[in-house]
Design an enzyme around this catalytic site. Structure first.
Site, PDB file in Angstrom:
ATOM      1  N   ASP A   1       0.704  -1.210   0.247  1.00 47.70           N
ATOM      2  CA  ASP A   1       0.305   0.014  -0.018  1.00 47.70           C
ATOM      3  C   ASP A   1       0.991   1.131   0.184  1.00 47.70           C
ATOM      4  OD1 ASP A   1       0.618  -0.623   2.576  1.00 47.70           O
ATOM      5  OD2 ASP A   1      -1.436  -0.201   3.485  1.00 47.70           O
TER       6      ASP A   1
ATOM      7  N   GLY B   1      -2.834  -5.935  18.179  1.00 48.79           N
ATOM      8  CA  GLY B   1      -1.532  -5.770  17.743  1.00 48.79           C
ATOM      9  C   GLY B   1      -0.980  -7.015  17.092  1.00 48.79           C
ATOM     10  N   ALA B   2      -2.005  -7.795  16.626  1.00 50.70           N
ATOM     11  CA  ALA B   2      -1.842  -9.059  15.789  1.00 50.70           C
ATOM     12  C   ALA B   2      -1.720  -9.264  14.369  1.00 50.70           C
ATOM     13  CB  ALA B   2      -2.849 -10.111  16.501  1.00 50.70           C
TER      14      ALA B   2
ATOM     15  N   LEU C   1      -4.227  -8.024  12.443  1.00 48.19           N
ATOM     16  CA  LEU C   1      -5.392  -7.563  11.984  1.00 48.19           C
ATOM     17  C   LEU C   1      -6.110  -6.465  12.187  1.00 48.19           C
ATOM     18  CD1 LEU C   1      -6.626 -11.160  13.806  1.00 48.19           C
ATOM     19  CD2 LEU C   1      -5.520 -10.877  11.558  1.00 48.19           C
TER      20      LEU C   1
ATOM     21  N   GLU D   1      -3.527   7.885  12.789  1.00 45.26           N
ATOM     22  CA  GLU D   1      -2.452   7.074  12.884  1.00 45.26           C
ATOM     23  C   GLU D   1      -0.932   7.730  12.648  1.00 45.26           C
ATOM     24  OE1 GLU D   1      -2.033   2.969  12.527  1.00 45.26           O
ATOM     25  OE2 GLU D   1      -4.111   2.592  12.141  1.00 45.26           O
TER      26      GLU D   1
ATOM     27  N   ASP E   1      -5.405  -0.442   5.581  1.00 41.76           N
ATOM     28  CA  ASP E   1      -6.184  -0.909   6.552  1.00 41.76           C
ATOM     29  C   ASP E   1      -7.731   0.118   6.928  1.00 41.76           C
ATOM     30  OD1 ASP E   1      -4.147  -2.311   7.021  1.00 41.76           O
ATOM     31  OD2 ASP E   1      -3.338  -1.469   8.624  1.00 41.76           O
TER      32      ASP E   1
HETATM   33  C1  GLA Z   1       0.414  -2.648   8.553  1.00 39.55           C
HETATM   34  C2  GLA Z   1      -0.014  -1.235   7.955  1.00 39.55           C
HETATM   35  C3  GLA Z   1      -0.447  -1.425   6.532  1.00 39.55           C
HETATM   36  C4  GLA Z   1       0.080  -2.246   5.560  1.00 39.55           C
HETATM   37  C5  GLA Z   1       0.502  -3.531   6.456  1.00 39.55           C
HETATM   38  C6  GLA Z   1       1.620  -4.516   5.300  1.00 39.55           C
HETATM   39  O1  GLA Z   1      -0.881  -3.276   8.693  1.00 39.55           O
HETATM   40  O2  GLA Z   1      -0.653  -0.860   8.722  1.00 39.55           O
HETATM   41  O3  GLA Z   1      -0.730  -0.056   5.946  1.00 39.55           O
HETATM   42  O4  GLA Z   1       1.171  -1.589   5.176  1.00 39.55           O
HETATM   43  O5  GLA Z   1       1.117  -3.412   7.257  1.00 39.55           O
HETATM   44  O6  GLA Z   1       0.958  -5.012   4.136  1.00 39.55           O
END
Ligand code: GLA
Length: 411
Positions: A62, A147-148, A150, A185, A197
Site C-alpha cells: 500500500d 497488535g496481531a 489484524l 495513525e 487498513d
Molecule cells: C500494516 C500497515 C498497512 C500495511 C501492512 C503491510 O498493517 O498498517 O498499511 O502496510 O502493514 O501490508
C-alpha cells in the site's frame, strides 16, 4: 464449521442489504453496553461495531503504490458511546486499566504513548472543524487480538470516527472516517502506515475481497468464493514492541530504493511501478538489503495481479500458491517474519486441503492467514496447535472467519 461458513448471516439485514451484525455479535455488544453502564451509570449508550481486517495479497504494497486484497473480519472493536451535555470526553477500555478524561477545549498537544492515542488522534482531527461538538463517554472493547496484524488500530480509529460522527448527527461517509483514521495513525500516533487498513475496515463487503489500487486510492469489490474457500487465522502470540520502528524502517528503505531506481525508470511514480528488470539491473548499485526489499515489492505486484486472475478464473489452487509465495518473499526478502510464523505456515502447508498460507499484516509477529478447502477444516486446528506446541510449548489460538462489512450501529 462448514455450515458456519456458509450460513452464518441468517440475520436481520440493514439498509445496504448487508447483515446488521456478525452472528453472535449482537449479544456480545449488548453485554458490552451493560459493562458501560456499570462504569457510567445513566441512560443507555449507543452501540457500534467496527471490523478488523485480514490482507490476503499485496503485502507491504500500500505504501509502495501497489494493489492490495484485504477483507474485513467478523471480529472487531465494540464501542459503547453516550453524548454529554458539556464538552468533557472520557475514553475507557475493557482491555486496559488506564482511561483518559479530558476537556475538548484542553486536548493534549501530542500523543502520550498510551492505548487511547488511537481514538484521541481521530478526535483531535475531527474536532478541528467542529468547535461546538459535544463531548461523550466511550467504552472500547471487542474480540480482535490486539497488535496481531489484524488491524485492531484501524478498527478502533475508523470505529471512533464512525461512532462520533453518528453522535453528532452527521451522515455516514466512509471517506471521512478513513481520512480521520489515517490522520490519527500517521500524524498523532506516528506510524507511517499505508491506506489499506482503514479502507478495508470502512469499505469491505461480505463475500468479497476489496481490490484497492493504492496509488490512485481506487477500489472495487471482487467476489470471493466463501463456499469453496475457507479462511483460518492462527495467532503466533508474538507481539513485538519494536514493530512500529521496524515498520517505519521498511517504509524508509522502500523510499530510498525508489529514489535510487527512479532515474532508470522514468515512468514509475512509485516503487511498485518500477519494472522487475530494472530492479535486477540495478541490484548491485542498490546493495543487497535494498535490492531484497525492492525485489519483494515488484514480485508482490506481479503476484497480486496473478492472484486476481486466479480468483476470477476459479483457480483456487493457483490463488493459494500466490498466497504461499508471498510468505516466502516476506520471510526471505522483506525479512518481517519470525520463527513462530514460519512454523505455522510450514505446519499449515503440510495439511491436505490447505491451498496457501502466509503471515498477514506488517509481520514481526502477529497472525498467519491460511486458505483451505472447507472439507480440510476437520482436524486442521488440532494439527497446527499440536505441531506448534511441540516446538514452542504452547498452543496458538486458531479461528475461522468469514468476510464482513464495514462499521455499523446496533439498531
Ligand atoms: C500494516 C500497515 C498497512 C500495511 C501492512 C503491510 O498493517 O498498517 O498499511 O502496510 O502493514 O501490508
Amino acid at each position: 464449521m462448514e455450515s458456519r461458513l456458509r450460513g452464518g448471516y441468517a440475520r436481520a439485514m440493514d439498509k445496504r442489504g448487508e447483515p446488521s451484525l456478525p452472528a453472535g455479535m449482537e449479544d456480545a455488544l449488548r453485554a458490552h453496553g451493560r459493562r458501560f453502564l456499570e462504569l457510567f451509570p445513566g441512560p443507555a449508550p449507543r452501540l457500534f461495531f467496527a471490523p478488523g481486517r485480514v490482507n490476503l495479497m499485496g503485502a507491504h504494497l500500500d505504501y509502495n503504490g501497489g494493489t492490495v486484497m484485504p477483507m474485513a473480519l467478523d471480529r472487531g472493536t465494540f464501542l459503547a458511546l453516550r453524548p454529554r451535555a458539556d464538552r468533557n470526553l472520557v475514553l475507557a477500555s475493557t482491555l486496559e486499566d488506564e482511561r483518559l478524561a479530558v476537556e475538548l477545549d484542553a486536548l493534549p498537544a501530542r500523543s502520550a504513548g498510551r492505548w487511547f492515542d488511537y481514538p484521541l488522534g481521530v478526535l483531535v482531527h475531527l474536532l478541528r472543524s467542529r468547535p461546538e461538538a459535544c463531548g461523550g463517554e466511550v467504552l472500547f472493547g471487542g474480540n480482535l487480538p490486539i497488535g496481531a496484524g489484524l488491524s485492531s488500530s484501524a478498527s478502533i480509529c475508523v470505529g471512533t470516527a464512525f461512532a462520533f460522527r453518528a453522535l453528532w448527527g452527521e451522515p455516514e461517509e466512509p471517506m471521512a472516517c478513513i481520512e480521520a483514521a489515517l490522520w490519527g495513525e500517521r500524524s498523532w500516533v506516528g506510524v507511517q502506515c499505508g491506506i489499506m487498513d482503514p479502507y478495508a475496515v470502512a469499505l469491505s463487503r461480505p463475500g468479497h475481497v476489496l481490490w484497492l489500487e493504492c496509488r490512485e486510492a481506487r477500489h472495487e469489490h471482487l467476489p470471493f468464493p466463501s463456499g469453496e474457500l475457507a479462511i483460518a487465522i492462527v495467532d503466533s502470540g508474538v507481539r513485538r514492541e519494536l514493530a512500529k520502528g521496524e515498520f517505519n524502517r521498511r517504509v524508509a528503505e522502500c523510499q530510498e530504493a525508489y529514489r535510487r531506481l527512479a532515474p532508470r525508470a522514468p515512468h514509475a511514480r512509485v516503487l511498485g511501478e518500477v519494472p522487475a528488470e530494472v530492479v535486477e539491473q540495478a541490484a548491485r548499485e542498490l546493495g543487497p538489503l535494498l535490492a531484497r526489499r525492492a525485489r519483494h515489492v515488484v514480485d508482490e505486484v506481479a503476484r497480486t495481479a496473478a492472484a486476481r486472475r486466479a480468483l476470477e478464473g476459479g483457480d483456487a489452487a493457483e490463488f493459494g500458491r500466490c498466497v504461499s509465495a508471498t510468505h516466502v518473499s516476506l520471510r526471505d526478502l522483506y525479512e518481517v517474519s519470525v520463527p513462530e510464523l514460519d512454523r505455522i505456515v510450514e505446519l499449515a502447508s503440510a495439511w491436505p486441503g490447505v491451498l496457501g498460507a502466509r503471515l498477514t499484516g506488517a509481520g514481526f509477529g502477529g497472525c498467519a492467514v491460511v486458505i483451505l478447502r472447507p472439507d480440510a477444516l476437520a482436524g486442521f486446528r488440532e494439527h497446527v496447535e499440536r505441531g506448534f506446541e511441540q516446538r514452542f510449548g504452547r498452543r496458538p489460538p486458531v479461528f475461522f472467519f468469514r468476510g464482513d462489512a464495514g462499521p455499523r450501529e446496533l439498531a
